[in-house]
Design an enzyme around this catalytic site. Structure first.
Site, PDB file in Angstrom:
ATOM      1  N   CYS A  62       0.829  -1.092  -0.128  1.00 48.12           N
ATOM      2  CA  CYS A  62       0.022   0.009  -0.055  1.00 48.12           C
ATOM      3  C   CYS A  62       0.918   1.156   0.003  1.00 48.12           C
ATOM      4  O   CYS A  62       1.985   1.430   0.889  1.00 48.12           O
ATOM      5  CB  CYS A  62      -0.761   0.034   1.342  1.00 48.12           C
ATOM      6  SG  CYS A  62      -1.849   1.562   1.459  1.00 48.12           S
ATOM      7  N   CYS A 107      -0.794   3.571  -7.161  1.00 42.04           N
ATOM      8  CA  CYS A 107      -1.696   3.022  -5.915  1.00 42.04           C
ATOM      9  C   CYS A 107      -1.735   1.672  -6.324  1.00 42.04           C
ATOM     10  O   CYS A 107      -2.074   1.172  -7.613  1.00 42.04           O
ATOM     11  CB  CYS A 107      -2.991   3.865  -5.953  1.00 42.04           C
ATOM     12  SG  CYS A 107      -4.282   2.706  -5.010  1.00 42.04           S
TER      13      CYS A 107
END
Length: 263
Positions: A70, A177
């Site tokens: 992440c 992302c």
């Protein structure tokens, strides 16, 4: 070998699939936080506490390494996670692939969440690694949420909006992302229309992170090994199974044993 991966949701699928492809013998632990997601709108302190809880749940299963799959958690929590878990468990963060994207000195677009776009962290990476390249930061509001829900219509809408903000002469696109790598096909199609069919080079982080985890363990990719690795899924610390949305993606089906290798 046991490798754990953590994220708020299914953004970890791309890196997990990369590990599975490179080392089919590795046991995987996928630790996410459905009770606390999304992490992006949280304060850094709150996000760090959620990330710590998810990491501790994974660490209880004694993995050999932990991948923070992440970008947002890497920005805010990586130092804290390393302080708690290392040296016993190497912790590998996820950094947008700005350096390789900018290496050719072309026109670079960085697709990222609104929280990351324009952040001091991303601007620092651009300053340090993108010298000589023209860089455009492209915020993608709602895209990670649409991917998390496996909502094809919402993915199409949010990708189209981000594509409209991307320069038509873009040469390299950074998927900043981890969720975005799951819908790179939709992103490629939208930008092909935007660029008149010219194909930019796409830069994700999943494989690089998987290779770095193996390197930290003194190991190397051996994709020809028999697929003997197991899968454990932790959802806010509770053992469970992959969510239905994960199976909408090739990476999730691979991890569930329902698909061919990805990538």
């Amino acid at each position: 070998m046991k490798i754990a991966l953590m994220d708020s949701g299914i953004g970890l699928l791309a890196a997990a699939a990369a590990v599975r492809r490179l080392r089919p013998d590795a046991d995987l632990v996928l630790s996410s936080d459905p009770d606390g997601m999304p992490w992006g709108p949280r304060t850094p302190a709150d996000l760090t506490e959620r990330a710590l809880a998810v990491a501790r749940a994974a660490a209880a299963l004694r993995p050999d390494a932990l991948i923070v799959a992440c970008n947002t958690a890497t920005v805010h929590a990586l130092d804290t996670l390393r302080a708690e878990l290392e040296p016993g468990i190497p912790v590998i963060g996820t950094v947008p692939a700005i350096k390789p994207a900018a290496a050719a000195g072309g026109r670079v677009a960085i697709w990222a969440t609104p929280a990351t776009t324009g952040s001091a962290y991303q601007r620092g990476l651009i300053r340090d690694f993108a010298d000589g390249a023209r860089v455009t930061e492209v915020p993608c509001p709602g895209l990670a949420d649409a991917v998390e829900a496996a909502d094809d219509a919402a993915v199409a809408d949010t990708v189209a909006a981000a594509a409209a903000l991307t320069p038509a002469d873009v040469t390299d696109v950074v998927l900043g992302c981890t969720h975005y790598e799951l819908v790179d096909g939709a992103i490629r199609a939208a930008l092909a229309a935007r660029t008149g069919g010219a194909e930019p080079v796409y830069h994700g982080s999943a494989e690089a992170v998987a290779v770095q985890a193996l390197r930290r363990l003194g190991s190397r990719p051996e994709p020809a090994l028999p697929r003997t690795g197991g899968l454990t899924v932790l959802r806010s610390g509770r053992e469970g199974s992959l969510p239905a949305a994960a199976l909408a993606y090739a990476e999730g089906r691979l991890l569930a044993g329902r698909g061919a290798p990805v990538g």
